[in-house]
Design an enzyme around this catalytic site. Structure first.
Site, PDB file in Angstrom:
ATOM      1  N   SER A 137      47.357 -17.773  40.443  1.00  0.00           N
ATOM      2  CA  SER A 137      46.047 -17.787  40.684  1.00  0.00           C
ATOM      3  C   SER A 137      45.319 -16.590  40.181  1.00  0.00           C
ATOM      4  O   SER A 137      46.219 -15.188  40.215  1.00  0.00           O
ATOM      5  CB  SER A 137      46.047 -18.693  41.724  1.00  0.00           C
ATOM      6  OG  SER A 137      44.165 -17.739  42.475  1.00  0.00           O
ATOM      7  N   TYR A 142      48.118 -19.170  50.261  1.00  0.00           N
ATOM      8  CA  TYR A 142      48.096 -19.240  49.549  1.00  0.00           C
ATOM      9  C   TYR A 142      47.690 -18.398  48.437  1.00  0.00           C
ATOM     10  O   TYR A 142      48.919 -18.069  47.212  1.00  0.00           O
ATOM     11  CB  TYR A 142      46.743 -20.025  48.878  1.00  0.00           C
ATOM     12  CG  TYR A 142      45.957 -20.224  47.374  1.00  0.00           C
ATOM     13  CD1 TYR A 142      47.081 -21.413  46.964  1.00  0.00           C
ATOM     14  CD2 TYR A 142      45.430 -19.417  46.635  1.00  0.00           C
ATOM     15  CE1 TYR A 142      46.599 -21.598  45.870  1.00  0.00           C
ATOM     16  CE2 TYR A 142      44.536 -19.674  45.592  1.00  0.00           C
ATOM     17  CZ  TYR A 142      45.401 -21.641  45.060  1.00  0.00           C
ATOM     18  OH  TYR A 142      45.356 -21.369  43.149  1.00  0.00           O
TER      19      TYR A 142
HETATM   20  N1  LIG Z   1      40.328 -24.804  40.721  1.00  0.00           N
HETATM   21  C1  LIG Z   1      41.378 -23.455  41.181  1.00  0.00           C
HETATM   22  O1  LIG Z   1      39.859 -22.405  41.686  1.00  0.00           O
HETATM   23  C2  LIG Z   1      41.817 -23.102  40.682  1.00  0.00           C
HETATM   24  C3  LIG Z   1      42.007 -21.833  40.256  1.00  0.00           C
HETATM   25  C4  LIG Z   1      43.969 -20.977  40.509  1.00  0.00           C
HETATM   26  C5  LIG Z   1      44.421 -21.626  40.303  1.00  0.00           C
HETATM   27  N2  LIG Z   1      44.430 -22.555  40.335  1.00  0.00           N
HETATM   28  C6  LIG Z   1      45.699 -23.615  40.141  1.00  0.00           C
HETATM   29  O2  LIG Z   1      45.657 -24.350  39.355  1.00  0.00           O
HETATM   30  C7  LIG Z   1      46.985 -25.877  40.032  1.00  0.00           C
HETATM   31  C8  LIG Z   1      46.368 -26.958  39.563  1.00  0.00           C
HETATM   32  O3  LIG Z   1      45.643 -27.509  40.217  1.00  0.00           O
HETATM   33  P1  LIG Z   1      43.891 -28.083  40.437  1.00  0.00           P
HETATM   34  O4  LIG Z   1      43.043 -27.060  40.406  1.00  0.00           O
HETATM   35  O5  LIG Z   1      43.392 -28.459  39.119  1.00  0.00           O
HETATM   36  O6  LIG Z   1      43.743 -28.830  41.851  1.00  0.00           O
HETATM   37  P2  LIG Z   1      43.922 -30.114  41.155  1.00  0.00           P
HETATM   38  O7  LIG Z   1      43.862 -30.985  43.285  1.00  0.00           O
HETATM   39  O8  LIG Z   1      42.827 -31.237  41.488  1.00  0.00           O
HETATM   40  O9  LIG Z   1      45.386 -31.132  40.535  1.00  0.00           O
HETATM   41  C9  LIG Z   1      46.641 -30.253  40.903  1.00  0.00           C
HETATM   42  C10 LIG Z   1      47.256 -31.380  41.414  1.00  0.00           C
HETATM   43  O10 LIG Z   1      48.853 -31.590  41.783  1.00  0.00           O
HETATM   44  C11 LIG Z   1      48.949 -32.429  42.065  1.00  0.00           C
HETATM   45  N3  LIG Z   1      49.895 -32.179  42.844  1.00  0.00           N
HETATM   46  C12 LIG Z   1      49.885 -31.583  44.314  1.00  0.00           C
HETATM   47  N4  LIG Z   1      51.003 -31.594  45.411  1.00  0.00           N
HETATM   48  C13 LIG Z   1      52.407 -32.344  44.632  1.00  0.00           C
HETATM   49  C14 LIG Z   1      53.480 -32.318  44.677  1.00  0.00           C
HETATM   50  N5  LIG Z   1      53.904 -31.781  45.504  1.00  0.00           N
HETATM   51  N6  LIG Z   1      53.819 -32.557  43.961  1.00  0.00           N
HETATM   52  C15 LIG Z   1      53.607 -32.501  43.036  1.00  0.00           C
HETATM   53  N7  LIG Z   1      52.402 -32.460  41.867  1.00  0.00           N
HETATM   54  C16 LIG Z   1      51.499 -32.198  43.324  1.00  0.00           C
HETATM   55  C17 LIG Z   1      48.086 -32.745  43.047  1.00  0.00           C
HETATM   56  O11 LIG Z   1      47.603 -34.392  43.089  1.00  0.00           O
HETATM   57  C18 LIG Z   1      46.965 -33.183  41.498  1.00  0.00           C
HETATM   58  O12 LIG Z   1      47.158 -33.896  40.654  1.00  0.00           O
HETATM   59  C19 LIG Z   1      47.363 -25.178  40.980  1.00  0.00           C
HETATM   60  O13 LIG Z   1      48.682 -24.039  41.465  1.00  0.00           O
HETATM   61  C20 LIG Z   1      46.470 -24.394  42.022  1.00  0.00           C
HETATM   62  O14 LIG Z   1      46.706 -23.448  42.800  1.00  0.00           O
HETATM   63  C21 LIG Z   1      43.561 -23.487  40.786  1.00  0.00           C
END
Ligand SMILES: NC(=O)c1ccc[n+]([C@@H]2O[C@H](COP(=O)([O-])OP(=O)(O)OC[C@H]3O[C@@H](n4cnc5c(N)ncnc54)[C@H](O)[C@@H]3O)[C@@H](O)[C@H]2O)c1
Length: 284
Positions: free
Chosen positions: A143, A156
């Protein structure tokens, strides 16, 4: 990586958000999918979507914070498809809060998923990829929180800074051993997904005791939800950028160009030994 058709990608957190968008992007290239997620209903829906579209898919319920579950994920992927060519260590959760107020359970949950999830992914899949003597690519989702240190996001940020440095070290470690296995680190800013609601998948044993939240906590949660929901770059756009980076073998994947000013400010704070700038505040 140059070839995608008929190859296999393992995507953790593949049932929603960025993971699902990456799965759809890979599927368009003819890639077979192994989707791993802890949320069973979303995983089932997603697997049904790909199966209906004719994409070979294996859905594995897997908690990435548990080493044995990620090892089982690798074994099931190999049993079904014979090899793994891409690994997206993408599952993540995002608790907020002041560093000293966060509970041990908050730390264990976030570091378990965001950091140990990636560690278990690497320990399980890199030896396999090296043994295949074929092109392979690992994308670790960090991120911009892995490159910045804004207030109220200590846990985080610790987890995502760890993913950035771990992936940089991985790059150097791989360079000495293979010219076929590569790595990239994905550093998006806000993207509209379910990340602000990651408590939905928090295991019972790591939940905090029920209590009234302070106004400050509620305001912080509302601000995170608003920031995520109003992200201008979609998960699909991020997935396109990830795919191009894998094809071009680019290491750093920064999807939000405007945030680079804040990253530069932080880097300069360090090099000039200045007091850290709060880059989350609008500049005067
Ligand atoms: N959306 C944003 O703004 C953003 C920005 C920077 C980084 N990220 C990163 O992107 C990645 C994906 O997140 P997202 O934004 O798609 O959110 P999201 O919540 O839509 O998707 C995250 C997925 O991870 C799964 N998950 C959670 N805990 C888990 C575990 N213990 N084992 C397996 N799966 C698990 C959830 O069920 C979900 O399907 C994450 O690493 C997040 O930190 C997101």
């Amino acid at each position: 990586m140059k070839r995608f058709e008929g190859r296999t990608a393992v995507i953790t957190g593949g049932a929603s958000g960025l993971g699902l968008a990456m799965a759809r992007r890979f599927a368009r290239e003819g890639v077979q999918l192994v989707l791993a997620d802890v949320q069973a209903d979303a995983l089932e829906r997603t697997a049904a979507e790909f199966a209906a579209a004719g994409t070979p898919v294996l859905a594995v319920r897997c908690d990435v914070s548990r080493a044995e579950e990620v090892e089982r994920l690798r074994d099931e992927a190999v049993a079904r498809f014979g090899a793994v060519h891409s690994l997206c260590n993408n599952a993540g959760v995002a608790p907020g809060g002041l560093a000293w107020e966060s509970t041990v359970a908050d730390w264990e949950w976030c570091l378990g998923v965001n950091v140990y999830g990636v560690i278990h992914g690497l320990r399980s899949f890199v030896p396999l990829m090296l043994s295949q003597d074929d092109e392979a690519h690992i994308v670790n989702t960090a991120s911009v929180a892995g490159l910045l240190s804004p207030p109220g996001m200590g846990i985080y940020c610790v987890s995502k800074h760890a993913v950035v440095t771990l992936t940089e070290c991985l790059h150097h470690d791989l360079a000495g051993r293979s010219d076929k296995v590569r790595a990239s680190v994905l550093c998006p800013a806000y993207v509209p997904t379910g990340i602000h609601d990651s408590e939905r998948n928090r295991p019972e044993e790591l939940r905090n005791a029920a209590r009234e939240k302070s106004e400050e906590e509620l305001a912080r949660e509302a601000a995170l939800r608003h920031a995520v929901q109003s992200g201008r770059i979609s998960a699909e756009q991020v997935a396109d950028t990830v795919f191009e980076a894998v094809r071009e073998e680019r290491f750093y994947i920064l999807t939000h160009q405007k945030i680079k000013g804040a990253i530069e400010t932080r880097m300069m704070d360090i090099l000039l030994e200045r007091t850290p700038t709060d880059t989350s505040r609008p500049r005067k």
